[in-house]
Design a protein around this motif. Structure first.
Motif, PDB file in Angstrom:
ATOM      1  N   TRP A 178      34.848  24.785  60.333  1.00 17.59           N
ATOM      2  CA  TRP A 178      35.597  25.980  60.761  1.00 17.59           C
ATOM      3  C   TRP A 178      34.653  27.178  60.843  1.00 17.59           C
ATOM      4  N   THR A 179      34.751  27.890  61.937  1.00 22.91           N
ATOM      5  CA  THR A 179      33.847  29.029  62.128  1.00 22.91           C
ATOM      6  C   THR A 179      34.566  30.382  62.138  1.00 22.91           C
ATOM      7  N   ASN A 180      35.855  30.391  62.472  1.00 22.37           N
ATOM      8  CA  ASN A 180      36.600  31.659  62.421  1.00 22.37           C
ATOM      9  C   ASN A 180      37.016  31.924  60.977  1.00 22.37           C
ATOM     10  N   VAL A 181      36.050  32.363  60.196  1.00 23.44           N
ATOM     11  CA  VAL A 181      36.243  32.502  58.753  1.00 23.44           C
ATOM     12  C   VAL A 181      36.153  33.979  58.368  1.00 23.44           C
ATOM     13  N   VAL A 182      37.232  34.498  57.809  1.00 21.52           N
ATOM     14  CA  VAL A 182      37.268  35.883  57.342  1.00 21.52           C
ATOM     15  C   VAL A 182      37.267  35.856  55.813  1.00 21.52           C
ATOM     16  N   VAL A 183      36.291  36.488  55.217  1.00 20.49           N
ATOM     17  CA  VAL A 183      36.190  36.503  53.756  1.00 20.49           C
ATOM     18  C   VAL A 183      36.558  37.899  53.251  1.00 20.49           C
ATOM     19  N   ASP A 184      37.685  37.978  52.559  1.00 24.69           N
ATOM     20  CA  ASP A 184      38.036  39.213  51.852  1.00 24.69           C
ATOM     21  C   ASP A 184      37.585  38.983  50.406  1.00 24.69           C
ATOM     22  N   PRO A 185      36.489  39.597  49.991  1.00 25.00           N
ATOM     23  CA  PRO A 185      35.907  39.253  48.683  1.00 25.00           C
ATOM     24  C   PRO A 185      36.643  39.935  47.524  1.00 25.00           C
ATOM     25  N   VAL A 186      37.895  39.543  47.361  1.00 25.96           N
ATOM     26  CA  VAL A 186      38.768  40.167  46.360  1.00 25.96           C
ATOM     27  C   VAL A 186      38.156  40.026  44.964  1.00 25.96           C
ATOM     28  N   MET A 187      38.052  41.133  44.262  1.00 19.39           N
ATOM     29  CA  MET A 187      37.468  41.101  42.909  1.00 19.39           C
ATOM     30  C   MET A 187      38.410  41.688  41.858  1.00 19.39           C
ATOM     31  N   ILE A 188      38.834  42.915  42.090  1.00 17.56           N
ATOM     32  CA  ILE A 188      39.672  43.604  41.107  1.00 17.56           C
ATOM     33  C   ILE A 188      40.933  44.107  41.808  1.00 17.56           C
ATOM     34  N   ALA A 189      42.105  43.869  41.236  1.00 17.26           N
ATOM     35  CA  ALA A 189      43.347  44.394  41.821  1.00 17.26           C
ATOM     36  C   ALA A 189      43.372  45.911  41.675  1.00 17.26           C
ATOM     37  N   LYS A 190      44.170  46.569  42.525  1.00 11.33           N
ATOM     38  CA  LYS A 190      44.227  48.038  42.463  1.00 11.33           C
ATOM     39  C   LYS A 190      44.634  48.510  41.075  1.00 11.33           C
ATOM     40  N   GLY A 191      45.438  47.729  40.383  1.00 15.00           N
ATOM     41  CA  GLY A 191      45.844  48.096  39.028  1.00 15.00           C
ATOM     42  C   GLY A 191      44.762  47.843  37.991  1.00 15.00           C
ATOM     43  N   GLY A 192      43.633  47.234  38.375  1.00 18.11           N
ATOM     44  CA  GLY A 192      42.521  47.026  37.447  1.00 18.11           C
ATOM     45  C   GLY A 192      42.351  45.599  36.957  1.00 18.11           C
ATOM     46  N   ALA A 193      43.260  44.693  37.273  1.00 20.80           N
ATOM     47  CA  ALA A 193      43.150  43.315  36.777  1.00 20.80           C
ATOM     48  C   ALA A 193      42.023  42.563  37.487  1.00 20.80           C
ATOM     49  N   GLU A 194      41.354  41.710  36.723  1.00 17.72           N
ATOM     50  CA  GLU A 194      40.243  40.933  37.283  1.00 17.72           C
ATOM     51  C   GLU A 194      40.802  39.737  38.059  1.00 17.72           C
ATOM     52  N   LEU A 195      40.525  39.684  39.356  1.00 16.90           N
ATOM     53  CA  LEU A 195      40.995  38.575  40.186  1.00 16.90           C
ATOM     54  C   LEU A 195      39.854  37.628  40.535  1.00 16.90           C
ATOM     55  N   LEU A 196      38.640  38.033  40.190  1.00 14.83           N
ATOM     56  CA  LEU A 196      37.470  37.170  40.355  1.00 14.83           C
ATOM     57  C   LEU A 196      36.616  37.348  39.115  1.00 14.83           C
ATOM     58  N   ARG A 197      36.250  36.253  38.495  1.00 17.69           N
ATOM     59  CA  ARG A 197      35.392  36.362  37.325  1.00 17.69           C
ATOM     60  C   ARG A 197      34.055  36.979  37.732  1.00 17.69           C
ATOM     61  N   ALA A 198      33.545  37.854  36.893  1.00 19.79           N
ATOM     62  CA  ALA A 198      32.331  38.603  37.244  1.00 19.79           C
ATOM     63  C   ALA A 198      31.184  37.672  37.620  1.00 19.79           C
ATOM     64  N   GLU A 199      31.080  36.562  36.917  1.00 19.33           N
ATOM     65  CA  GLU A 199      29.938  35.673  37.188  1.00 19.33           C
ATOM     66  C   GLU A 199      30.089  34.918  38.516  1.00 19.33           C
ATOM     67  N   ALA A 200      31.271  35.017  39.126  1.00 15.28           N
ATOM     68  CA  ALA A 200      31.502  34.295  40.382  1.00 15.28           C
ATOM     69  C   ALA A 200      30.959  35.037  41.605  1.00 15.28           C
ATOM     70  N   VAL A 201      30.530  36.279  41.406  1.00 13.81           N
ATOM     71  CA  VAL A 201      30.001  37.041  42.546  1.00 13.81           C
ATOM     72  C   VAL A 201      28.795  36.325  43.144  1.00 13.81           C
ATOM     73  N   GLU A 202      27.960  35.761  42.302  1.00 13.97           N
ATOM     74  CA  GLU A 202      26.775  35.051  42.807  1.00 13.97           C
ATOM     75  C   GLU A 202      27.182  33.852  43.662  1.00 13.97           C
ATOM     76  N   ALA A 203      28.222  33.123  43.220  1.00 11.47           N
ATOM     77  CA  ALA A 203      28.700  31.967  44.000  1.00 11.47           C
ATOM     78  C   ALA A 203      29.231  32.421  45.356  1.00 11.47           C
ATOM     79  N   MET A 204      29.901  33.562  45.348  1.00 16.64           N
ATOM     80  CA  MET A 204      30.424  34.079  46.617  1.00 16.64           C
ATOM     81  C   MET A 204      29.279  34.381  47.573  1.00 16.64           C
TER      82      MET A 204
END
Ligand code: ADP
Ligand code: MP5
Length: 366
Positions: A99-125
């Motif tokens: 698949w080539t039509n790939v849109v990545v929204d790199p969601v990390m923290i919700a507007k309310g402050g909750a962690e939606l991506l573990r900090a160490e996962a940024v490197e994997a992204m």
């Protein structure tokens, strides 16, 4: 010939304003058939995130495979991916399907402050997912994390976009919703997109008179003739607020603009809204920059704006649009959805946007 098919690989938001719920509503509104691979179930409402229940990477892969092997996918977006194992597993399946039509929204923290991506996962992204991205849509804090630099000025934003493109994403859209935090949050909003002083520009050009529809600005020689409206403090071509070629300030001119600014100020939920009237999304395709500007709506109802924006891009890509057109439509879609949010008036916190507003505007011929 099948209907345009769009897949979201993202988290569930029980409150319905963000995550897969926002994505599928947006797909539907833009005429794409929506499908989902759920990465995590969040316990969420407009007040915040009360819990996160991640799926196993295998369960995410099975959902992707079920959809891909039977129904097919014309475009997909990723949202909340929660951890490195899910990112790696989902990325491998996206690559395997080709698949080539790939849109990545790199969601990390919700507007309310909750962690939606573990900090160490940024490197994997950065390592697994960004090289597959046709479009990546970080907000300013996410762009800072991906680029590894603070963003205080528009030039910083451009540099961050270059760095993120170097990670393999073909088009980088650094969204400007958070630029407003400059007044409180350390980002120099005066330098970002000419936000400061924009009120004067809005008044001058009737920026609200077209209901904040997107005004694409190309950073090339043509823009010099495009009838730019300058903010008081901008002194370079790229920092002003501009009208695209051929577009003129709407009738009513300064008066309409003043009325619009007053109307913006009248939002009781955010009394000092007048400090920033413009929102600028910066688009970089690896060669040149484009600024998409809209009227900044003074509102707390911005829950799920990033999800909705990236889903709209994916929906348009699924229907065969090119990236440029898809991003512009998405900007118009989210502008309409935020403008329409007060009509929903849901919840006691950061309310959802009105996913049907864009379609209604279109129906009315606006
Ligand atoms: N107050 C606002 N008025 C108009 N558009 C906005 C506003 N806040 C965000 N947007 C738009 O919504 C989209 C998402 O932006 P942003 O809020 O920065 O992302 P995220 O939801 O990922 O934090 C962008 O296109 C941005 O320009
Ligand atoms: C499941 C899920 N995905 C994404 C977001 C981000 O949306 P926002 O940044 O508007 O809180 C969210 N809150 N929940």
């Amino acid at each position: 010939m099948t209907a345009p098919r769009a897949l979201t690989i993202a988290g569930s938001d029980s409150g319905g304003g963000a995550g897969i719920q926002a994505d599928i509503k947006t797909f539907q509104e833009l005429g794409a058939f929506g499908m989902s691979a759920i990465t995590a179930v969040t316990v969420q409402n407009t007040l915040g995130v009360g819990g996160v229940y991640p799926m196993t990477p295998a369960a995410v892969v099975e959902q992707i495979d079920a959809v891909g092997s039977d129904i097919g996918v014309d475009a997909l977006k990723t949202g909340m991916l929660f951890d490195a194992a899910i990112i790696e597993a989902a990325s491998a399946r996206i690559a395997a399907f080709g698949w080539t039509n790939v849109v990545v929204d790199p969601v990390m923290i919700a507007k309310g402050g909750a962690e939606l991506l573990r900090a160490e996962a940024v490197e994997a992204m950065k390592r697994y997912l960004l090289p597959l991205a046709l479009v990546v849509t970080p907000n300013i804090p996410e762009a800072e994390a991906l680029a590894g630099m603070p963003i205080r000025t528009m030039e910083d934003r451009r540099e961050a976009a270059r760095r993120i493109a170097a990670l393999g994403a073909k088009t980088v859209v650094i969204k400007g919703g958070h630029a407003e935090e400059g007044a409180e949050g350390g980002i120099d909003s005066g330098a970002i997109g000419g936000v400061s002083g924009a009120e004067a520009a809005a008044a001058e050009g009737g920026a609200e008179a077209d209901h904040g529809r997107t005004r694409p600005v190309e950073s090339d020689a043509a823009e010099a003739e495009a009838g730019r409206i300058r903010s008081a403090e901008s002194d370079t071509a790229e920092e002003g607020i501009a009208m695209p070629s051929g577009e003129r300030p709407l009738e009513g001119g300064a008066e309409a603009g003043h009325a619009a600014v007053s109307a913006l100020r009248a939002d009781r939920a955010m009394p000092d809204a007048a400090r920033a009237q413009v929102v600028v999304d910066l688009v970089y395709d690896g060669h040149s920059f484009e600024e998409l500007t809209g009227v900044r709506i003074p509102t707390r109802h911005t829950h799920g704006t990033g999800c909705t924006f990236s889903a709209a891009i994916a929906a348009r890509l699924a229907a065969g649009a090119d990236v440029r057109e898809a991003v512009r439509t998405a900007r118009d879609f989210i502008q309409a959805a935020i403008e329409g949010a007060p009509e929903l008036n849901l919840g006691g916190g950061h309310g959802p946007t009105a996913h049907w507003a864009y379609r209604r505007l279109k129906r009315e011929g606006r």
